[in-house]
Write an enzyme that holds these catalytic residues in place. Structure first.
Site, PDB file in Angstrom:
ATOM      1  N   LYS A 108      -0.101 -12.925   6.311  1.00  0.00           N
ATOM      2  CA  LYS A 108       0.203 -14.027   5.460  1.00  0.00           C
ATOM      3  C   LYS A 108       1.109 -14.684   5.504  1.00  0.00           C
ATOM      4  CE  LYS A 108      -2.142 -15.691   2.543  1.00  0.00           C
ATOM      5  NZ  LYS A 108      -3.065 -16.858   2.146  1.00  0.00           N
ATOM      6  N   ASP A 116      -6.512 -15.946   5.564  1.00  0.00           N
ATOM      7  CA  ASP A 116      -7.802 -16.899   4.416  1.00  0.00           C
ATOM      8  C   ASP A 116      -8.257 -17.539   5.534  1.00  0.00           C
ATOM      9  OD1 ASP A 116      -4.236 -17.363   4.022  1.00  0.00           O
ATOM     10  OD2 ASP A 116      -5.420 -19.672   3.940  1.00  0.00           O
ATOM     11  N   TYR A 144       0.625  -1.164  -0.490  1.00  0.00           N
ATOM     12  CA  TYR A 144      -0.376  -0.097  -0.157  1.00  0.00           C
ATOM     13  C   TYR A 144       1.181   1.163  -0.025  1.00  0.00           C
ATOM     14  CZ  TYR A 144      -5.238   0.278   0.202  1.00  0.00           C
ATOM     15  OH  TYR A 144      -6.641   0.931   0.424  1.00  0.00           O
TER      16      TYR A 144
END
Ligand code: NAP
Length: 412
Positions: free
Chosen positions: A218, A268, A151
């Site tokens: 992650k 996830d 980002y």
């Protein structure tokens, strides 16, 4: 009118005068409608609670289309200067100019002021329509790192000289085979910035007597960025709060009374579990991109973006900018139609930040009453059988009436 004073910061805490000057950015599109509604509600809450003893002295600063039309600049330097001087501000949504120049005014504001924690409480108000069966179980606060990750805007366009040079460098020095026609983005995740974000989440959990802090990452795939974020999160908890926090392994997920559970989840599976078992999550600390997806997905569980508040805070110097989390919804601009709750609830976070919690509580109770009575704007009315649809400004009026009634009954 009373003379406004500047909010200052001393020894780790804000010093807030009774008449603090707070700059506001009205915002584009629906911004003026929701800002008007928010201002009426905030001023009314302060007046009900403290009469002439306290008042926010609002001062307008420009950003977005209004700034561009007045000054030719989407984000005039004076706006940043004002936010630095007055320390605490609030904003409506801003149009992101398409094509060259500033990529996103919101991202720019967060980066320039180093507002490193994006804080998004996600709590359900009884009566508000939700796509899940037991929305009352949703009560989380997301701490999203706001300044780094993919980002951060370090990207090279496909086919440019710089992209080709970087691709060649990576091939020659690391043996990485990246297709020559690839665009490239860089994902920095640093120790210091991860630690300060997780520290803020931990301190929030301690102050608010929360049960757990979950590090969402992650790290199974991106070991040296996301995985390192997880490791640094555990590290700072152990380093700063060894007596207050306890890891999942140390207690098999069952923390003793008075301890805050520190655990982690891969992003996830977190999305799945936050839907199926929302009550297992409390404070969430996560990296920038994960946090972006997570906050909007969780907001959907409690009534959508019209209901979700947001704060961008630097806890080390008190700088803070509170904002509606949705965009400018241009098709509704000027129609006095949309739901102002996201900005009103963001103002509640601002009132908490400056230590005027009573006003935040009064507003929240009055909002809750409006939802229970089903007097709501179009977005909720269309999902609530038997609801009375009201305009944005009428909704604000109803919230003010509810606050007056509550104070007359001495409920506060
Ligand atoms: P958006 O403005 O959030 O609007 C998308 C839809 O969300 C609206 O059409 C409406 O849905 C619903 N919605 C948004 N705000 C609402 C409110 N207060 N009350 C009720 N419903 C609301 O998203 P967008 O159309 O993708 O973006 C438009 C512009 O906003 C873009 O320029 C974007 O860059 C900018 N933006 C700014 C911010 C920010 O300033 N923080 C954030 C996101 C986007 P229905 O039509 O179904 O009723």
């Amino acid at each position: 009118m009373a003379e406004g004073k500047i909010i200052s910061f001393n020894e780790g805490a804000l010093e807030v005068p009774d008449f603090p000057i707070i700059p506001f950015i009205e915002g584009d599109g629906i911004g003026p409608d929701i800002w008007r509604a928010t201002r009426v509600v905030v001023d009314s809450s302060v007046n009900i609670l403290w009469g002439e003893k306290r008042q926010i002295i609002w001062t307008e600063i420009l950003a977005g289309e209004k700034a561009y039309n007045h000054t030719g600049n989407w984000l005039p330097p004076e706006t940043l200067e004002s936010l630095r001087t007055y320390r605490v501000g609030i904003k409506g949504p801003l149009t992101t100019p398409v094509g060259g120049g500033i990529r996103s005014l919101n991202v720019t504001l967060r980066q320039k002021l180093d507002l490193y924690a994006c804080v998004r409480p996600i709590k359900h108000f009884p009566g508000v329509p939700s796509p899940i069966r037991e929305p009352r179980k949703v009560n989380m606060v997301v701490f999203r790192e706001n300044t780094e990750d993919v980002y951060a805007g370090m990207e090279l366009k496909q086919g440019t000289e710089q992209a080709m040079a970087l691709i060649a460098y990576l091939r020659n020095n690391y043996g990485w085979e990246i297709p020559a026609d690839a665009g490239i983005g860089i994902k920095p995740i640093s120790r210091a910035r991860s630690r300060r974000l997780v520290k803020a989440a931990l301190e929030h959990a301690i102050k608010q007597k929360r049960k757990s802090v979950t590090l969402v990452h992650k790290g199974n795939i991106q070991k040296f960025t996301e995985g390192a974020f997880r490791r640094w999160g555990y590290e700072i908890a152990e380093e700063l709060y060894p007596d207050i926090t306890i890891s999942y392994d140390q207690c098999n997920g069952m923390p003793p009374e008075g301890k805050i559970l520190i655990k982690d989840a891969i992003a996830d599976i977190f999305f799945q579990q936050a839907l199926t078992r929302p009550d297992e999550f409390d404070v969430i600390a996560t990296t920038n991109l994960n946090g972006d997806y997570i906050s909007d997905a969780l907001a959907a569980q409690v009534g959508g973006v019209g209901m979700a508040p947001g704060a961008n805070i630097n806890y080390e110097n008190g700088y803070a900018l509170f904002e509606a989390t949705h965009g400018t919804a241009p098709k509704y601009a000027g129609l006095d139609k949309v739901n102002p709750s996201s900005l009103i609830l963001s103002a509640c976070l601002m009132l908490e930040h400056i230590g005027w919690e009573e006003a935040a509580r009064l507003i929240e109770e009055a909002l809750a009453e409006a939802f229970l009575n089903k007097t709501v704007t179009y977005d909720l009315a269309r999902l609530m059988p038997g609801a009375t649809e009201v305009s944005c400004s009428k909704f604000a009026e109803i919230v003010c009436e509810n606050m007056k009634k509550a104070s007359q009954l001495n409920l506060f």
